[in-house]
Structure formats: C-alpha cells, structure tokens
Design a protein around this motif. Structure first.
Motif, PDB file in Angstrom:
ATOM      1  N   TRP A 184       0.821  -1.209   0.000  1.00 56.94           N
ATOM      2  CA  TRP A 184       0.000   0.000   0.000  1.00 56.94           C
ATOM      3  C   TRP A 184       0.856   1.262   0.000  1.00 56.94           C
ATOM      4  N   ASP A 185       2.048   1.189   0.565  1.00 54.68           N
ATOM      5  CA  ASP A 185       2.974   2.324   0.470  1.00 54.68           C
ATOM      6  C   ASP A 185       3.326   2.614  -0.987  1.00 54.68           C
ATOM      7  N   ALA A 186       3.605   1.560  -1.735  1.00 54.44           N
ATOM      8  CA  ALA A 186       3.980   1.725  -3.140  1.00 54.44           C
ATOM      9  C   ALA A 186       2.841   2.323  -3.953  1.00 54.44           C
ATOM     10  N   LYS A 187       1.625   1.830  -3.702  1.00 54.43           N
ATOM     11  CA  LYS A 187       0.463   2.339  -4.446  1.00 54.43           C
ATOM     12  C   LYS A 187       0.175   3.795  -4.083  1.00 54.43           C
ATOM     13  N   LEU A 188       0.239   4.112  -2.788  1.00 53.29           N
ATOM     14  CA  LEU A 188      -0.018   5.486  -2.359  1.00 53.29           C
ATOM     15  C   LEU A 188       1.063   6.430  -2.869  1.00 53.29           C
ATOM     16  N   ALA A 189       2.314   5.995  -2.847  1.00 48.38           N
ATOM     17  CA  ALA A 189       3.414   6.844  -3.297  1.00 48.38           C
ATOM     18  C   ALA A 189       3.305   7.155  -4.785  1.00 48.38           C
ATOM     19  N   GLU A 190       2.984   6.148  -5.580  1.00 50.77           N
ATOM     20  CA  GLU A 190       2.893   6.362  -7.031  1.00 50.77           C
ATOM     21  C   GLU A 190       1.769   7.342  -7.368  1.00 50.77           C
TER      22      GLU A 190
END
Length: 361
Positions: A184-190
């Motif tokens: 979820w960090d990766a999705k939110l960051a992108e």
C-alpha cells in the motif's frame, strides 16, 4: 456546452418535473425552500458526481421512494446532443447512462457535462479548513484532465487500505503486516506523487486568471496568490518509509496528498485570517472563475455556469462586478430576491412549492 432539457422523478421535493433551458442567462426565481436549488443540484451532480451542497446521495431521493432519476439533454460545443440519465438508489449502486448506454463506472461520466457551480457556501473555501480547498483543486484537476479523477480515486483507495492496516496492527507490525504495508505504500506513493504534480501544475496555470478574476470582482487591484504547500519533500515513497514507525504508533497515515494545503494570500497576508469579509467573498468567487477559466482555455468545453443564490450575499457593486466577470455561455442562476439591475435574463423560470413554470418575457 448548453443544457437543453432537465427532467426529474422523485428527486428531492419533485415527484415529477420537466423544464427546457434557453441560451444565455436563465433566472430561476422563487421563495426559499420551494425547490430552486434542487434543479441545479441535479445538473451539478452529473458534472461533479455528487451534490455541491455536500449531501449524501440518499438525501436526494424523495421521501417514501426508493430511487431518484434525473435526465439532462446536453448540447456540446460541436452542436451534438447527448442524453445523460442518472438513477440514484436509496440503497444499492447508482446507475448512469449516456445515450441509453449504461456506463460501467460512474466515474466515466466525468467530462460529458462540464459545469462550474457558485454557491453562498463557497466562502468556506477561504475561511474553512484545507479539505475544502483540496476538494476545489481536485475538482478543477479532474475537469481539466478527466483522467486525473483516477489519480484521486487511487490515492483514496490506497489511503483507506493503509489506514485500516495501521489501525489493525495496534502499534505492532509483524512480518506479514509489514509486507502488506509495503504494497500500500507503493500504491499510495505512485498515485500521490502524480496527484501532487497535477495539483501544482494546475495552480501555476491558473495564477494569472485568479489574480485577474479577483481584481474584476473586488473592483480593485491586489496581489492575490494561491501556493501549494505539500506535506512532504522529495519522493512520497521515501517519506512514507521514514514515517513508518510514527504511522504505526499513531495508527494513521501522517503524510500524503490528504495532508496538503493551498495557501491563499491577499497582499502577502493569509486571506483566511487577515482579509475582510468582502475580500474573502471576492476571493471565493475568483477561485471559481479561475477554475472555470482553465477548462475554457484548454479548449475542452465551455462549461455551463450554475449560480445558486450567490447575489443574496453580495453588495450591489460586487453583484454587478460578478456579472461583468462571467465568461460567455449559458448561465443558470437561482434567487429568492430581486435580480441585480444589470442582470438581463433571456429566460425566467418561476418555482412555487415544487411547481415549475417558465415565464413569458
């Protein structure tokens, strides 16, 4: 872009209603509480996928019924007509059709009808919290590039899942939870970095328009700015990683697009705390005009302007100045009072206890 017809079934106070709109300025006149705003609220819902009054969808359904239906015929700038149909369910998923074809996602409706809504509550854009200003900017971002609606949806979805996970671990992060949090960090960051870029770009694009709109409405020149204040520097991925321990301990995401602010200033001072009521109201109107202006400048469409009882909150000079500042096109306004002297409606619609009657001029 122009609204040609509007039909409502079980929408708010209307059991059934149909009305046609002319080009130019239409004035919807009636006493408070008789249903004027309900008409433009239906049009605004189709443009923004929600009530500009902040009401939940089920509040749009007339008491004692299960669904509200709104139909609008829209004429594009190319002269082509499209029929938009929306069915709001009291319980269950809404249904949307364009030219009798059902849309797979409600979000696909964005851009079919472009409208800019002005309301007395717009003063909260200046005096209220940052959530309202982010909402104003995100609406403009989606109108400028409808594909950007997906960015906001992706941010909201990732943020919801991340916060649910953080609350669920109760301050302790095991290996499985850490792996899921990475996802979820990766999705939110992108999505967050992309949304930030779109917001900053649009604010820069509308800077000149905003300043000019304020000068026109306020009838005086002033240094008006809207600057973006992000809650992180560099990449959002790196910031989320550095804040992980804090987020786990607090059970919430402490950084991201949902924590950003738009700083509004007049004469170098914060408009929220230092501007007069008149200056704040002029700035609120200028924010709406600026957002409308970037859509027009992009050549996407000529939005319909919906003005809900805005003149009741303006002194005669500002009311006249707003009329002068409105761009060309179709304007639909509601009022319970007399129209400003300079208003020259091409059509008048009278509303009385839910009955709608066009007036012959």
């Amino acid at each position: 872009m122009k609204i040609r017809t509007l039909s409502l079934v079980d929408w708010r106070s209307y059991a059934q209603m149909s009305v046609s709109f002319d080009d130019g300025l239409t004035a919807i006149i009636g006493e408070n509480g008789h249903g004027k705003t309900n008409l433009i609220e239906a049009i605004g819902w189709m443009a923004g996928l929600g009530s500009f009054r902040g009401a939940p969808d089920d509040a749009l359904v007339r008491d004692g019924t299960d669904a509200a239906v709104a139909r609008v015929t829209v004429e594009g700038d190319d002269g082509r007509e499209q029929l938009i149909e929306v069915e709001i369910q009291r319980a269950g998923r809404n249904r949307v059709q364009v030219n009798r074809q059902r849309l797979r996602r409600t979000g696909d409706l964005v851009g079919v009808l472009q409208a800019t809504v002005f309301s007395p509550d717009d003063l909260a854009l200046v005096k209220g919290g940052p959530t309202l200003r982010r909402g104003w900017l995100d609406t403009a971002v989606a109108s400028r590039h409808p594909r950007n609606l997906v960015l906001r949806s992706n941010v909201e979805r990732a943020l919801k899942q991340r916060n649910a996970l953080l609350r669920g671990v109760h301050g302790r992060l095991d290996a499985d939870a850490a792996f899921t949090l990475d996802v979820w960090d990766a999705k939110l960051a992108e999505a967050g970095d992309q949304l930030l870029a779109a917001r900053v770009e649009l604010l820069a694009e509308m800077a000149t328009t905003l300043a000019g709109a304020y000068d026109a409405v306020a009838q005086k020149a002033a240094d008006v700015t809207a600057n973006y204040q992000a809650s992180w520097e560099g990449s959002l991925a790196d910031t989320l990683a550095s804040r992980r321990e804090l987020d786990v301990r607090r059970g919430i995401t402490t950084v991201g697009p949902h924590r950003d602010e738009i700083l509004l200033k007049i004469g170098g001072l914060p408009a929220r705390t230092h501007a007069s009521q008149g200056e704040q109201r002029s700035l609120a109107l200028a924010l709406r005009l600026a957002a409308d202006g970037v859509v027009r400048a992009a050549g996407i469409a000529e939005p319909v302007l919906l003005l809900d009882d805005v003149f009741s909150e303006l002194d005669p000079n500002r009311a006249t100045a707003l009329l002068d500042a409105l761009p060309p096109g179709q304007h639909i306004l509601t009022t319970a009072a007399e129209l400003p002297p300079k208003a020259r409606p091409d059509q008048i619609i009278r509303v009385h206890h839910g009955a709608v009657a066009p007036q012959i001029l």
